[in-house]
Design a protein around this motif. Structure first.
Motif, mmCIF file in Angstrom:
data_model
loop_
_atom_site.group_PDB
_atom_site.id
_atom_site.type_symbol
_atom_site.label_atom_id
_atom_site.label_comp_id
_atom_site.label_asym_id
_atom_site.label_seq_id
_atom_site.Cartn_x
_atom_site.Cartn_y
_atom_site.Cartn_z
ATOM 1 N N PHE A 219 0.879 -1.328 0.060
ATOM 2 C CA PHE A 219 0.007 -0.133 0.044
ATOM 3 C C PHE A 219 0.792 0.975 0.146
ATOM 4 N N ARG A 220 1.943 1.140 0.840
ATOM 5 C CA ARG A 220 2.843 2.445 0.992
ATOM 6 C C ARG A 220 3.553 2.755 -0.469
ATOM 7 N N ALA A 221 4.012 1.861 -0.988
ATOM 8 C CA ALA A 221 4.863 1.792 -2.204
ATOM 9 C C ALA A 221 4.087 2.256 -3.318
ATOM 10 N N TYR A 222 2.741 1.429 -3.502
ATOM 11 C CA TYR A 222 1.927 2.015 -4.644
ATOM 12 C C TYR A 222 1.100 3.391 -4.489
ATOM 13 N N ALA A 223 0.825 3.487 -3.263
ATOM 14 C CA ALA A 223 0.304 4.871 -2.763
ATOM 15 C C ALA A 223 1.126 6.198 -3.052
ATOM 16 N N VAL A 224 2.564 5.903 -2.721
ATOM 17 C CA VAL A 224 3.389 6.974 -3.324
ATOM 18 C C VAL A 224 3.549 7.123 -4.788
ATOM 19 N N LYS A 225 3.606 6.002 -5.291
ATOM 20 C CA LYS A 225 3.745 5.998 -6.854
ATOM 21 C C LYS A 225 2.250 6.717 -7.592
ATOM 22 N N ALA A 226 1.273 6.317 -6.929
ATOM 23 C CA ALA A 226 0.005 6.878 -7.338
ATOM 24 C C ALA A 226 -0.192 8.399 -7.289
ATOM 25 N N ALA A 227 0.277 8.929 -5.893
ATOM 26 C CA ALA A 227 0.436 10.289 -5.772
ATOM 27 C C ALA A 227 1.278 11.116 -6.768
ATOM 28 N N THR B 123 -0.224 13.812 -9.822
ATOM 29 C CA THR B 123 0.246 15.149 -10.179
ATOM 30 C C THR B 123 0.992 15.397 -11.285
ATOM 31 N N GLU B 124 1.930 14.167 -11.760
ATOM 32 C CA GLU B 124 2.713 14.693 -12.872
ATOM 33 C C GLU B 124 1.894 14.194 -14.344
ATOM 34 N N THR B 125 1.165 13.519 -14.538
ATOM 35 C CA THR B 125 0.499 13.081 -15.545
ATOM 36 C C THR B 125 -1.319 13.448 -15.581
ATOM 37 N N ALA B 126 -1.440 14.558 -15.071
ATOM 38 C CA ALA B 126 -2.721 14.886 -15.399
ATOM 39 C C ALA B 126 -2.899 15.425 -16.905
ATOM 40 N N TRP B 127 -2.026 15.867 -17.431
ATOM 41 C CA TRP B 127 -2.525 16.073 -18.922
ATOM 42 C C TRP B 127 -2.434 15.169 -19.878
ATOM 43 N N VAL B 128 -1.787 13.863 -19.534
ATOM 44 C CA VAL B 128 -1.911 12.783 -20.318
ATOM 45 C C VAL B 128 -3.218 11.970 -20.266
ATOM 46 N N ARG B 129 -3.562 12.158 -18.925
ATOM 47 C CA ARG B 129 -4.896 11.490 -18.873
ATOM 48 C C ARG B 129 -6.037 12.274 -19.370
ATOM 49 N N TYR B 130 -6.078 13.760 -19.395
ATOM 50 C CA TYR B 130 -6.983 14.538 -20.172
ATOM 51 C C TYR B 130 -6.969 14.256 -21.546
ATOM 52 N N LEU B 131 -5.594 14.134 -22.156
ATOM 53 C CA LEU B 131 -5.512 13.882 -23.601
ATOM 54 C C LEU B 131 -5.972 12.523 -23.909
ATOM 55 N N MET B 132 -5.824 11.563 -23.037
ATOM 56 C CA MET B 132 -6.295 10.129 -23.404
ATOM 57 C C MET B 132 -7.825 10.249 -23.363
ATOM 58 N N SER C 294 -3.276 6.058 -11.164
ATOM 59 C CA SER C 294 -3.239 7.482 -10.434
ATOM 60 C C SER C 294 -4.064 7.474 -9.442
ATOM 61 N N ALA C 295 -5.179 6.682 -9.262
ATOM 62 C CA ALA C 295 -5.878 6.620 -7.967
ATOM 63 C C ALA C 295 -5.212 6.237 -6.924
ATOM 64 N N GLU C 296 -5.801 6.478 -5.556
ATOM 65 C CA GLU C 296 -5.440 6.016 -4.499
ATOM 66 C C GLU C 296 -5.860 4.576 -4.184
ATOM 67 N N PRO C 297 -4.695 3.652 -3.815
ATOM 68 C CA PRO C 297 -5.203 2.571 -3.746
ATOM 69 C C PRO C 297 -5.718 2.143 -2.262
ATOM 70 N N PRO C 298 -6.672 1.042 -1.922
ATOM 71 C CA PRO C 298 -7.533 1.185 -0.754
ATOM 72 C C PRO C 298 -6.471 0.846 0.397
ATOM 73 N N GLU C 299 -6.667 1.037 1.505
ATOM 74 C CA GLU C 299 -6.092 0.717 2.626
ATOM 75 C C GLU C 299 -6.208 -0.819 2.871
ATOM 76 N N PRO C 300 -5.135 -1.563 3.366
ATOM 77 C CA PRO C 300 -4.996 -2.955 3.588
ATOM 78 C C PRO C 300 -5.622 -3.240 4.791
ATOM 79 N N GLY C 301 -6.215 -4.456 5.074
ATOM 80 C CA GLY C 301 -6.962 -4.757 6.193
ATOM 81 C C GLY C 301 -6.144 -5.587 7.140
ATOM 82 N N ASP C 302 -4.962 -5.665 7.174
ATOM 83 C CA ASP C 302 -4.106 -6.112 8.156
ATOM 84 C C ASP C 302 -3.839 -5.495 9.301
ATOM 85 N N GLY C 303 -4.544 -4.397 9.627
ATOM 86 C CA GLY C 303 -4.267 -3.853 10.962
ATOM 87 C C GLY C 303 -3.007 -2.988 11.322
ATOM 88 N N ASP C 304 -2.524 -2.547 10.007
ATOM 89 C CA ASP C 304 -1.056 -1.680 10.058
ATOM 90 C C ASP C 304 -1.642 -0.196 9.731
#
Length: 179
Positions: free
Chosen positions: A95-103, A107-116, A161-171
């Motif tokens: 979650f932490r690794a992919y949440a940072v990547k998604a964030a 911010t960096e690829t908004a124009w690419v998403r609009y173009l697509m 680019s979306a925020e992934p869901p938090e895991p349910g492992d109690g962390d």
């Protein structure tokens, strides 16, 4: 309360986040599997549809089939770590690794998403209209293949680019247990 949604980009990011949360909480599917498999399968299957179209309609669709096959192979090879992580249980470390990547992607690829998004809308309108004799020669299912591929790539961009869901492992506090 959630912030007010101001743009189609924010709305589609919100829907992608909800879809990943539903897949994880409702069905136990890893959010990374939701990011990886649907776009890959859609483009791979559509390459077969383009192959059929090259036989029945026009041989130039063989080029589009080749592009789809090459994209599928390249996507498979370039996303080996995502494919491997998609097979793992969804954890706080992932979650932490992919949440940072998604964030950063948000911010960096908004124009690419609009173009697509704009490309997908234009292709959908062109394929659903009877502008040229070539489009009129296609069957309904064949007309749907073009926009389906582009919409699958749009969904891929928004799910990455979306925020992934938090895991349910109690962390929830950020203390991951390492084995």
């Amino acid at each position: 309360m959630k912030d007010v949604i101001w743009s189609p980009d924010e709305l589609l990011l919100h829907w992608a986040e909800k879809a990943m949360r539903l897949a994880y909480n409702g069905f136990g599917v890893s959010p990374l599997a939701v990011q990886f498999w649907p776009a890959l399968c859609t483009v791979a299957v559509s390459s077969v549809a383009f192959l059929a179209m090259s036989v029945t309609v026009d041989p130039t669709y063989l080029f589009v089939c080749g592009v789809c096959v090459l994209w599928t192979i390249r996507f498979w090879k370039n996303n080996g770590s995502l494919r491997t992580d998609a097979k793992k249980d969804w954890s706080a470390d992932l979650f932490r690794a992919y949440a940072v990547k998604a964030a950063s992607l948000r911010t960096e690829t908004a124009w690419v998403r609009y173009l697509m998004l704009m490309t997908a809308l234009v292709v959908t309108v062109v394929c659903c209209s009877d502008i040229t004799a070539e489009i009129r020669a296609l069957a309904t299912w064949q007309r749907c293949v073009f926009p389906l591929d582009i919409w699958a790539l749009v969904a891929l961009a928004y799910s990455w680019s979306a925020e992934p869901p938090e895991p349910g492992d109690g962390d929830r506090l950020g203390f991951a247990r390492r084995a």
